[in-house]
Design a protein around this motif. Structure first.
Motif, PDB file in Angstrom:
ATOM      1  N   VAL A 101       0.840  -1.196   0.000  1.00  0.00           N
ATOM      2  CA  VAL A 101       0.000   0.000   0.000  1.00  0.00           C
ATOM      3  C   VAL A 101       0.878   1.249   0.000  1.00  0.00           C
ATOM      4  N   ALA A 102       1.984   1.213   0.740  1.00  0.00           N
ATOM      5  CA  ALA A 102       2.900   2.355   0.789  1.00  0.00           C
ATOM      6  C   ALA A 102       3.465   2.658  -0.601  1.00  0.00           C
ATOM      7  N   GLN A 103       3.778   1.628  -1.350  1.00  0.00           N
ATOM      8  CA  GLN A 103       4.297   1.844  -2.708  1.00  0.00           C
ATOM      9  C   GLN A 103       3.223   2.491  -3.583  1.00  0.00           C
ATOM     10  N   ILE A 104       1.986   2.057  -3.432  1.00  0.00           N
ATOM     11  CA  ILE A 104       0.877   2.668  -4.180  1.00  0.00           C
ATOM     12  C   ILE A 104       0.729   4.132  -3.772  1.00  0.00           C
ATOM     13  N   ILE A 105       0.833   4.395  -2.464  1.00  0.00           N
ATOM     14  CA  ILE A 105       0.740   5.769  -1.966  1.00  0.00           C
ATOM     15  C   ILE A 105       1.854   6.623  -2.579  1.00  0.00           C
ATOM     16  N   CYS A 106       3.071   6.127  -2.568  1.00  0.00           N
ATOM     17  CA  CYS A 106       4.193   6.879  -3.143  1.00  0.00           C
ATOM     18  C   CYS A 106       3.974   7.169  -4.627  1.00  0.00           C
ATOM     19  N   ASP A 107       3.458   6.193  -5.356  1.00  0.00           N
ATOM     20  CA  ASP A 107       3.168   6.395  -6.777  1.00  0.00           C
ATOM     21  C   ASP A 107       2.107   7.473  -6.962  1.00  0.00           C
ATOM     22  N   LYS A 108       1.069   7.426  -6.120  1.00  0.00           N
ATOM     23  CA  LYS A 108      -0.004   8.427  -6.207  1.00  0.00           C
ATOM     24  C   LYS A 108       0.516   9.809  -5.810  1.00  0.00           C
ATOM     25  N   VAL A 109       1.346   9.873  -4.785  1.00  0.00           N
ATOM     26  CA  VAL A 109       1.932  11.153  -4.360  1.00  0.00           C
ATOM     27  C   VAL A 109       2.737  11.756  -5.508  1.00  0.00           C
ATOM     28  N   ASN A 110       3.564  10.939  -6.143  1.00  0.00           N
ATOM     29  CA  ASN A 110       4.374  11.430  -7.258  1.00  0.00           C
ATOM     30  C   ASN A 110       3.504  11.916  -8.416  1.00  0.00           C
ATOM     31  N   SER A 111       2.428  11.194  -8.689  1.00  0.00           N
ATOM     32  CA  SER A 111       1.509  11.591  -9.754  1.00  0.00           C
ATOM     33  C   SER A 111       0.835  12.927  -9.435  1.00  0.00           C
ATOM     34  N   VAL A 112       0.361  13.065  -8.211  1.00  0.00           N
ATOM     35  CA  VAL A 112      -0.300  14.310  -7.804  1.00  0.00           C
ATOM     36  C   VAL A 112       0.692  15.474  -7.836  1.00  0.00           C
ATOM     37  N   LEU A 113       1.920  15.239  -7.366  1.00  0.00           N
ATOM     38  CA  LEU A 113       2.928  16.304  -7.387  1.00  0.00           C
ATOM     39  C   LEU A 113       3.239  16.747  -8.816  1.00  0.00           C
ATOM     40  N   ARG A 114       3.307  15.783  -9.744  1.00  0.00           N
ATOM     41  CA  ARG A 114       3.549  16.127 -11.153  1.00  0.00           C
ATOM     42  C   ARG A 114       2.400  16.999 -11.681  1.00  0.00           C
ATOM     43  N   LYS A 115       1.171  16.571 -11.405  1.00  0.00           N
ATOM     44  CA  LYS A 115       0.004  17.320 -11.894  1.00  0.00           C
ATOM     45  C   LYS A 115      -0.080  18.698 -11.240  1.00  0.00           C
ATOM     46  N   ALA A 116       0.235  18.777  -9.953  1.00  0.00           N
ATOM     47  CA  ALA A 116       0.163  20.056  -9.238  1.00  0.00           C
ATOM     48  C   ALA A 116       1.261  21.015  -9.682  1.00  0.00           C
ATOM     49  N   SER A 117       2.316  20.489 -10.286  1.00  0.00           N
ATOM     50  CA  SER A 117       3.458  21.315 -10.684  1.00  0.00           C
ATOM     51  C   SER A 117       3.421  21.750 -12.144  1.00  0.00           C
ATOM     52  N   VAL A 118       2.346  21.423 -12.839  1.00  0.00           N
ATOM     53  CA  VAL A 118       2.245  21.820 -14.244  1.00  0.00           C
ATOM     54  C   VAL A 118       2.335  23.345 -14.328  1.00  0.00           C
ATOM     55  N   GLY A 119       3.222  23.829 -15.190  1.00  0.00           N
ATOM     56  CA  GLY A 119       3.378  25.263 -15.377  1.00  0.00           C
ATOM     57  C   GLY A 119       4.328  25.917 -14.386  1.00  0.00           C
ATOM     58  N   VAL A 120       4.950  25.114 -13.510  1.00  0.00           N
ATOM     59  CA  VAL A 120       5.900  25.635 -12.527  1.00  0.00           C
ATOM     60  C   VAL A 120       7.264  25.015 -12.822  1.00  0.00           C
ATOM     61  N   SER A 121       8.252  25.861 -13.054  1.00  0.00           N
ATOM     62  CA  SER A 121       9.591  25.343 -13.354  1.00  0.00           C
ATOM     63  C   SER A 121      10.263  24.844 -12.075  1.00  0.00           C
TER      64      SER A 121
END
Length: 148
Positions: A101-121
């Protein structure tokens, strides 16, 4: 000055609310809430932590973390406390299921961080985090003045 206060507090509150909602929505399939996600994430990154250490890294009070750990034990995401050990001093470790479950959480965290960072260098993000860190440190220093 009032606009600055309103903008800062509104943005921080909105970000916090969104993070909690994302954690809750993304983890509902595992019967986990926001505090559980934080516990599992930090246990995964640290291998084992005590309740006190979890309180510190999750920035939650002892009662919330104790309830969260109890729930995680019930769901078999963390290993049961050894008999006779004190809850607050016993190291808490993830089970194999908890690791998955922790690995799934880490994958989801990374995905959300990528999406939240769109347009930010990367440079803008570094400045943002450095600035937020300075503001956080300054606010903590102000709060320490209130503690008696």
């Amino acid at each position: 000055m009032e606009e600055r206060f309103q903008l800062f507090t509104t943005l921080v509150a909105n970000i916090n609310r969104c993070i909690k909602k994302i954690k809750t929505e993304e983890m509902s399939q595992f019967n986990l809430k926001s505090v559980h996600v934080s516990c599992i994430y930090y246990l995964y990154k640290s291998d084992a932590l005590t309740v006190k250490e979890l309180c510190d890294v999750c920035e939650e009070d002892k009662a919330n973390i104790s309830r969260a750990v109890e729930h995680l034990e019930t769901c078999a995401y963390v290993m049961p406390r050894p008999s006779g050990s004190k809850r607050y001093k016993a190291p808490i470790k993830l089970t194999e299921q908890g690791e998955e479950v922790a690995q799934i959480i880490c994958d989801k965290v990374n995905s959300v961080l990528r999406k939240a960072s769109v347009g930010v260098s990367d440079e803008e993000r570094e400045v943002l985090y450095r600035t937020l860190g300075a503001i956080s440190d300054n606010l903590l220093a102000i709060c320490e003045d209130y503690d008696i």
